[in-house]
Design a protein around this motif. Structure first.
Motif, short mmCIF file in Angstrom:
data_model
loop_
_atom_site.label_atom_id
_atom_site.label_comp_id
_atom_site.label_asym_id
_atom_site.label_seq_id
_atom_site.Cartn_x
_atom_site.Cartn_y
_atom_site.Cartn_z
N GLN A 189 0.81 -1.23 0.00
CA GLN A 189 0.00 0.00 0.00
C GLN A 189 0.83 1.27 0.00
N SER A 190 2.16 1.13 0.08
CA SER A 190 2.99 2.34 0.14
C SER A 190 3.10 3.00 -1.22
N GLN A 191 3.18 4.31 -1.19
CA GLN A 191 3.39 5.05 -2.42
C GLN A 191 4.82 4.75 -2.90
N ALA A 192 4.93 4.30 -4.16
CA ALA A 192 6.23 3.79 -4.64
C ALA A 192 7.34 4.83 -4.51
N GLY A 193 7.00 6.10 -4.74
CA GLY A 193 8.00 7.16 -4.69
C GLY A 193 8.66 7.31 -3.33
N TYR A 194 8.01 6.79 -2.30
CA TYR A 194 8.58 6.90 -0.96
C TYR A 194 9.22 5.61 -0.48
N THR A 195 9.30 4.60 -1.34
CA THR A 195 9.97 3.36 -0.94
C THR A 195 11.46 3.47 -1.29
N SER A 196 12.25 2.53 -0.79
CA SER A 196 13.71 2.60 -1.00
C SER A 196 14.08 2.25 -2.44
N GLY A 197 15.33 2.56 -2.79
CA GLY A 197 15.81 2.23 -4.13
C GLY A 197 15.71 0.74 -4.43
N GLY A 198 16.03 -0.09 -3.43
CA GLY A 198 15.94 -1.53 -3.62
C GLY A 198 14.51 -1.99 -3.85
N GLU A 199 13.59 -1.40 -3.08
CA GLU A 199 12.18 -1.77 -3.24
C GLU A 199 11.65 -1.33 -4.61
N GLN A 200 12.12 -0.18 -5.08
CA GLN A 200 11.69 0.27 -6.41
C GLN A 200 12.25 -0.62 -7.51
N GLN A 201 13.48 -1.09 -7.33
CA GLN A 201 14.04 -2.03 -8.32
C GLN A 201 13.24 -3.33 -8.31
N MET A 202 12.89 -3.80 -7.11
CA MET A 202 12.07 -5.02 -7.01
C MET A 202 10.71 -4.80 -7.66
N CYS A 203 10.15 -3.62 -7.43
CA CYS A 203 8.85 -3.29 -8.01
C CYS A 203 8.92 -3.31 -9.54
N ALA A 204 10.02 -2.78 -10.09
CA ALA A 204 10.15 -2.76 -11.55
C ALA A 204 10.26 -4.19 -12.11
N ILE A 205 10.98 -5.06 -11.43
CA ILE A 205 11.09 -6.45 -11.89
C ILE A 205 9.74 -7.17 -11.70
N GLY A 206 9.11 -6.92 -10.55
CA GLY A 206 7.79 -7.51 -10.29
C GLY A 206 6.77 -7.09 -11.33
N ARG A 207 6.82 -5.82 -11.70
CA ARG A 207 5.89 -5.32 -12.71
C ARG A 207 6.13 -6.03 -14.04
N ALA A 208 7.40 -6.25 -14.39
CA ALA A 208 7.69 -7.00 -15.63
C ALA A 208 7.12 -8.41 -15.54
N MET A 209 7.22 -9.03 -14.35
CA MET A 209 6.69 -10.39 -14.18
C MET A 209 5.18 -10.43 -14.38
N MET A 210 4.51 -9.33 -14.09
CA MET A 210 3.04 -9.28 -14.23
C MET A 210 2.58 -9.36 -15.69
N ALA A 211 3.50 -9.17 -16.62
CA ALA A 211 3.13 -9.29 -18.03
C ALA A 211 3.24 -10.73 -18.52
N GLY A 212 3.68 -11.64 -17.64
CA GLY A 212 3.83 -13.04 -18.05
C GLY A 212 4.94 -13.23 -19.06
N PRO A 213 6.14 -12.72 -18.77
CA PRO A 213 7.22 -12.74 -19.77
C PRO A 213 7.89 -14.09 -19.92
N SER A 214 8.45 -14.34 -21.11
CA SER A 214 9.39 -15.45 -21.25
C SER A 214 10.82 -14.93 -21.22
N MET A 215 10.96 -13.60 -21.43
CA MET A 215 12.31 -13.01 -21.38
C MET A 215 12.26 -11.62 -20.80
N ILE A 216 13.22 -11.33 -19.91
CA ILE A 216 13.33 -9.97 -19.35
C ILE A 216 14.70 -9.41 -19.71
N LEU A 217 14.69 -8.19 -20.24
CA LEU A 217 15.93 -7.46 -20.50
C LEU A 217 16.11 -6.53 -19.32
N LEU A 218 17.14 -6.78 -18.52
CA LEU A 218 17.27 -6.10 -17.24
C LEU A 218 18.47 -5.16 -17.30
#
Ligand code: ATP
Length: 248
Positions: A141-170
């Motif tokens: 429930q936290s506003q992403a802009g106020y989370t840590s750099g690590g949490e935002q990186q996790m959020c970005a990878i998690g968001r990519a996972m939500m698309a059901g990818p077979s490949m991620i360019l990281l």
């Protein structure tokens, strides 16, 4: 490309603004289910290579002027970035790019925008992402802009996972993060690779961590691949040790 290859980049050249030649014939392949590292110093051309693959160069006045790129055996240069996402290839940009004013959960849900398989499947994948990233569940429930750099990186990878990818360019997942967090994120990448079967092409300046998690690596210098090999081989190579691992 064979059935065992998910991505192949064949001798591509990229020019910015019609005159600045940045990639001078880059070739690489990613095996299905593999983790491949794209290494090199700042400015070597790693980000340009990833953007060429996901067709995101247009916004930067960049063009692929030579060579070809195949994803899942299909030539992708004519596809839009969204078409590529629908086919399962997602880029996680350097600098994370979460929507700062949205909650972590809302950010994750934006990753599912191209999907047509309904809310039950999306909800299941949201739980899957939270299982891999318990910190995101805590901060949902936290506003992403106020989370840590690590949490935002996790959020970005998690968001990519939500698309059901077979490949991620990281792109540079380690950037700006403390070593322990870098390790935590790479461990999760490894799990996503092993358990969900996602293939990764990983651009990194942090050579030592990238070579520990990848099975194969390419080193870019001045827009050319100057060396490639098994990760273990590269990490034992004297030049790599000296120039990229900081040991002589
Ligand atoms: P970084 O770690 O900084 O992302 P990189 O290896 O990813 O480095 P690129 O960002 O791909 O390197 O940049 C490669 C070269 O292309 C650099 O010399 C850079 O200055 C140049 N370049 C990047 N973007 C543009 C652009 N939009 N217009 C002109 N030149 C660019």
């Amino acid at each position: 490309a064979t059935d065992n290859t998910i991505l192949s980049v064949n001798n591509i050249e990229v020019i910015y603004d019609h005159v600045i030649l940045v990639l001078k014939g880059v070739s690489l392949t990613v095996p299905r289910g593999g983790i491949v590292a794209l290494l090199g110093a700042n400015g070597a051309g790693k980000t340009t290579t990833l953007k060429a693959i996901s067709n995101l160069l247009g916004a930067e006045r960049g063009d692929v002027t030579k060579g070809s790129i195949e994803f899942q055996g299909e030539e992708v240069q004519a596809l839009s970035p969204n078409d590529l996402v629908r086919r399962g290839c997602i880029q996680v940009m350097e600098g994370r790019h979460c929507f700062g004013h949205l909650s972590i959960e809302e950010n994750l849900l934006t990753g599912a925008y191209t999907r047509k398989d309904g809310s039950a499947a999306i909800k299941r994948d949201l739980e899957m992402v939270y299982d891999y990233f318990p910190r995101l569940r805590e901060r949902r429930q936290s506003q992403a802009g106020y989370t840590s750099g690590g949490e935002q990186q996790m959020c970005a990878i998690g968001r990519a996972m939500m698309a059901g990818p077979s490949m991620i360019l990281l792109d540079e997942p380690s950037m700006g993060l403390a070593p322990q967090l870098v390790e935590e994120i790479f461990e999760i990448v490894k799990q996503l690779n092993e358990k969900e079967g996602v293939s990764f092409l990983l651009a990194e300046q942090n050579t030592s961590v990238a070579l520990r998690y990848a099975s194969y690596g390419y080193i870019l210098e001045g827009g050319r691949v100057v060396m490639d090999g098994e990760a273990k081989e590269l990490s034992e190579n004297q030049d790599v040790k000296e120039f990229y691992l900081g040991v002589g």
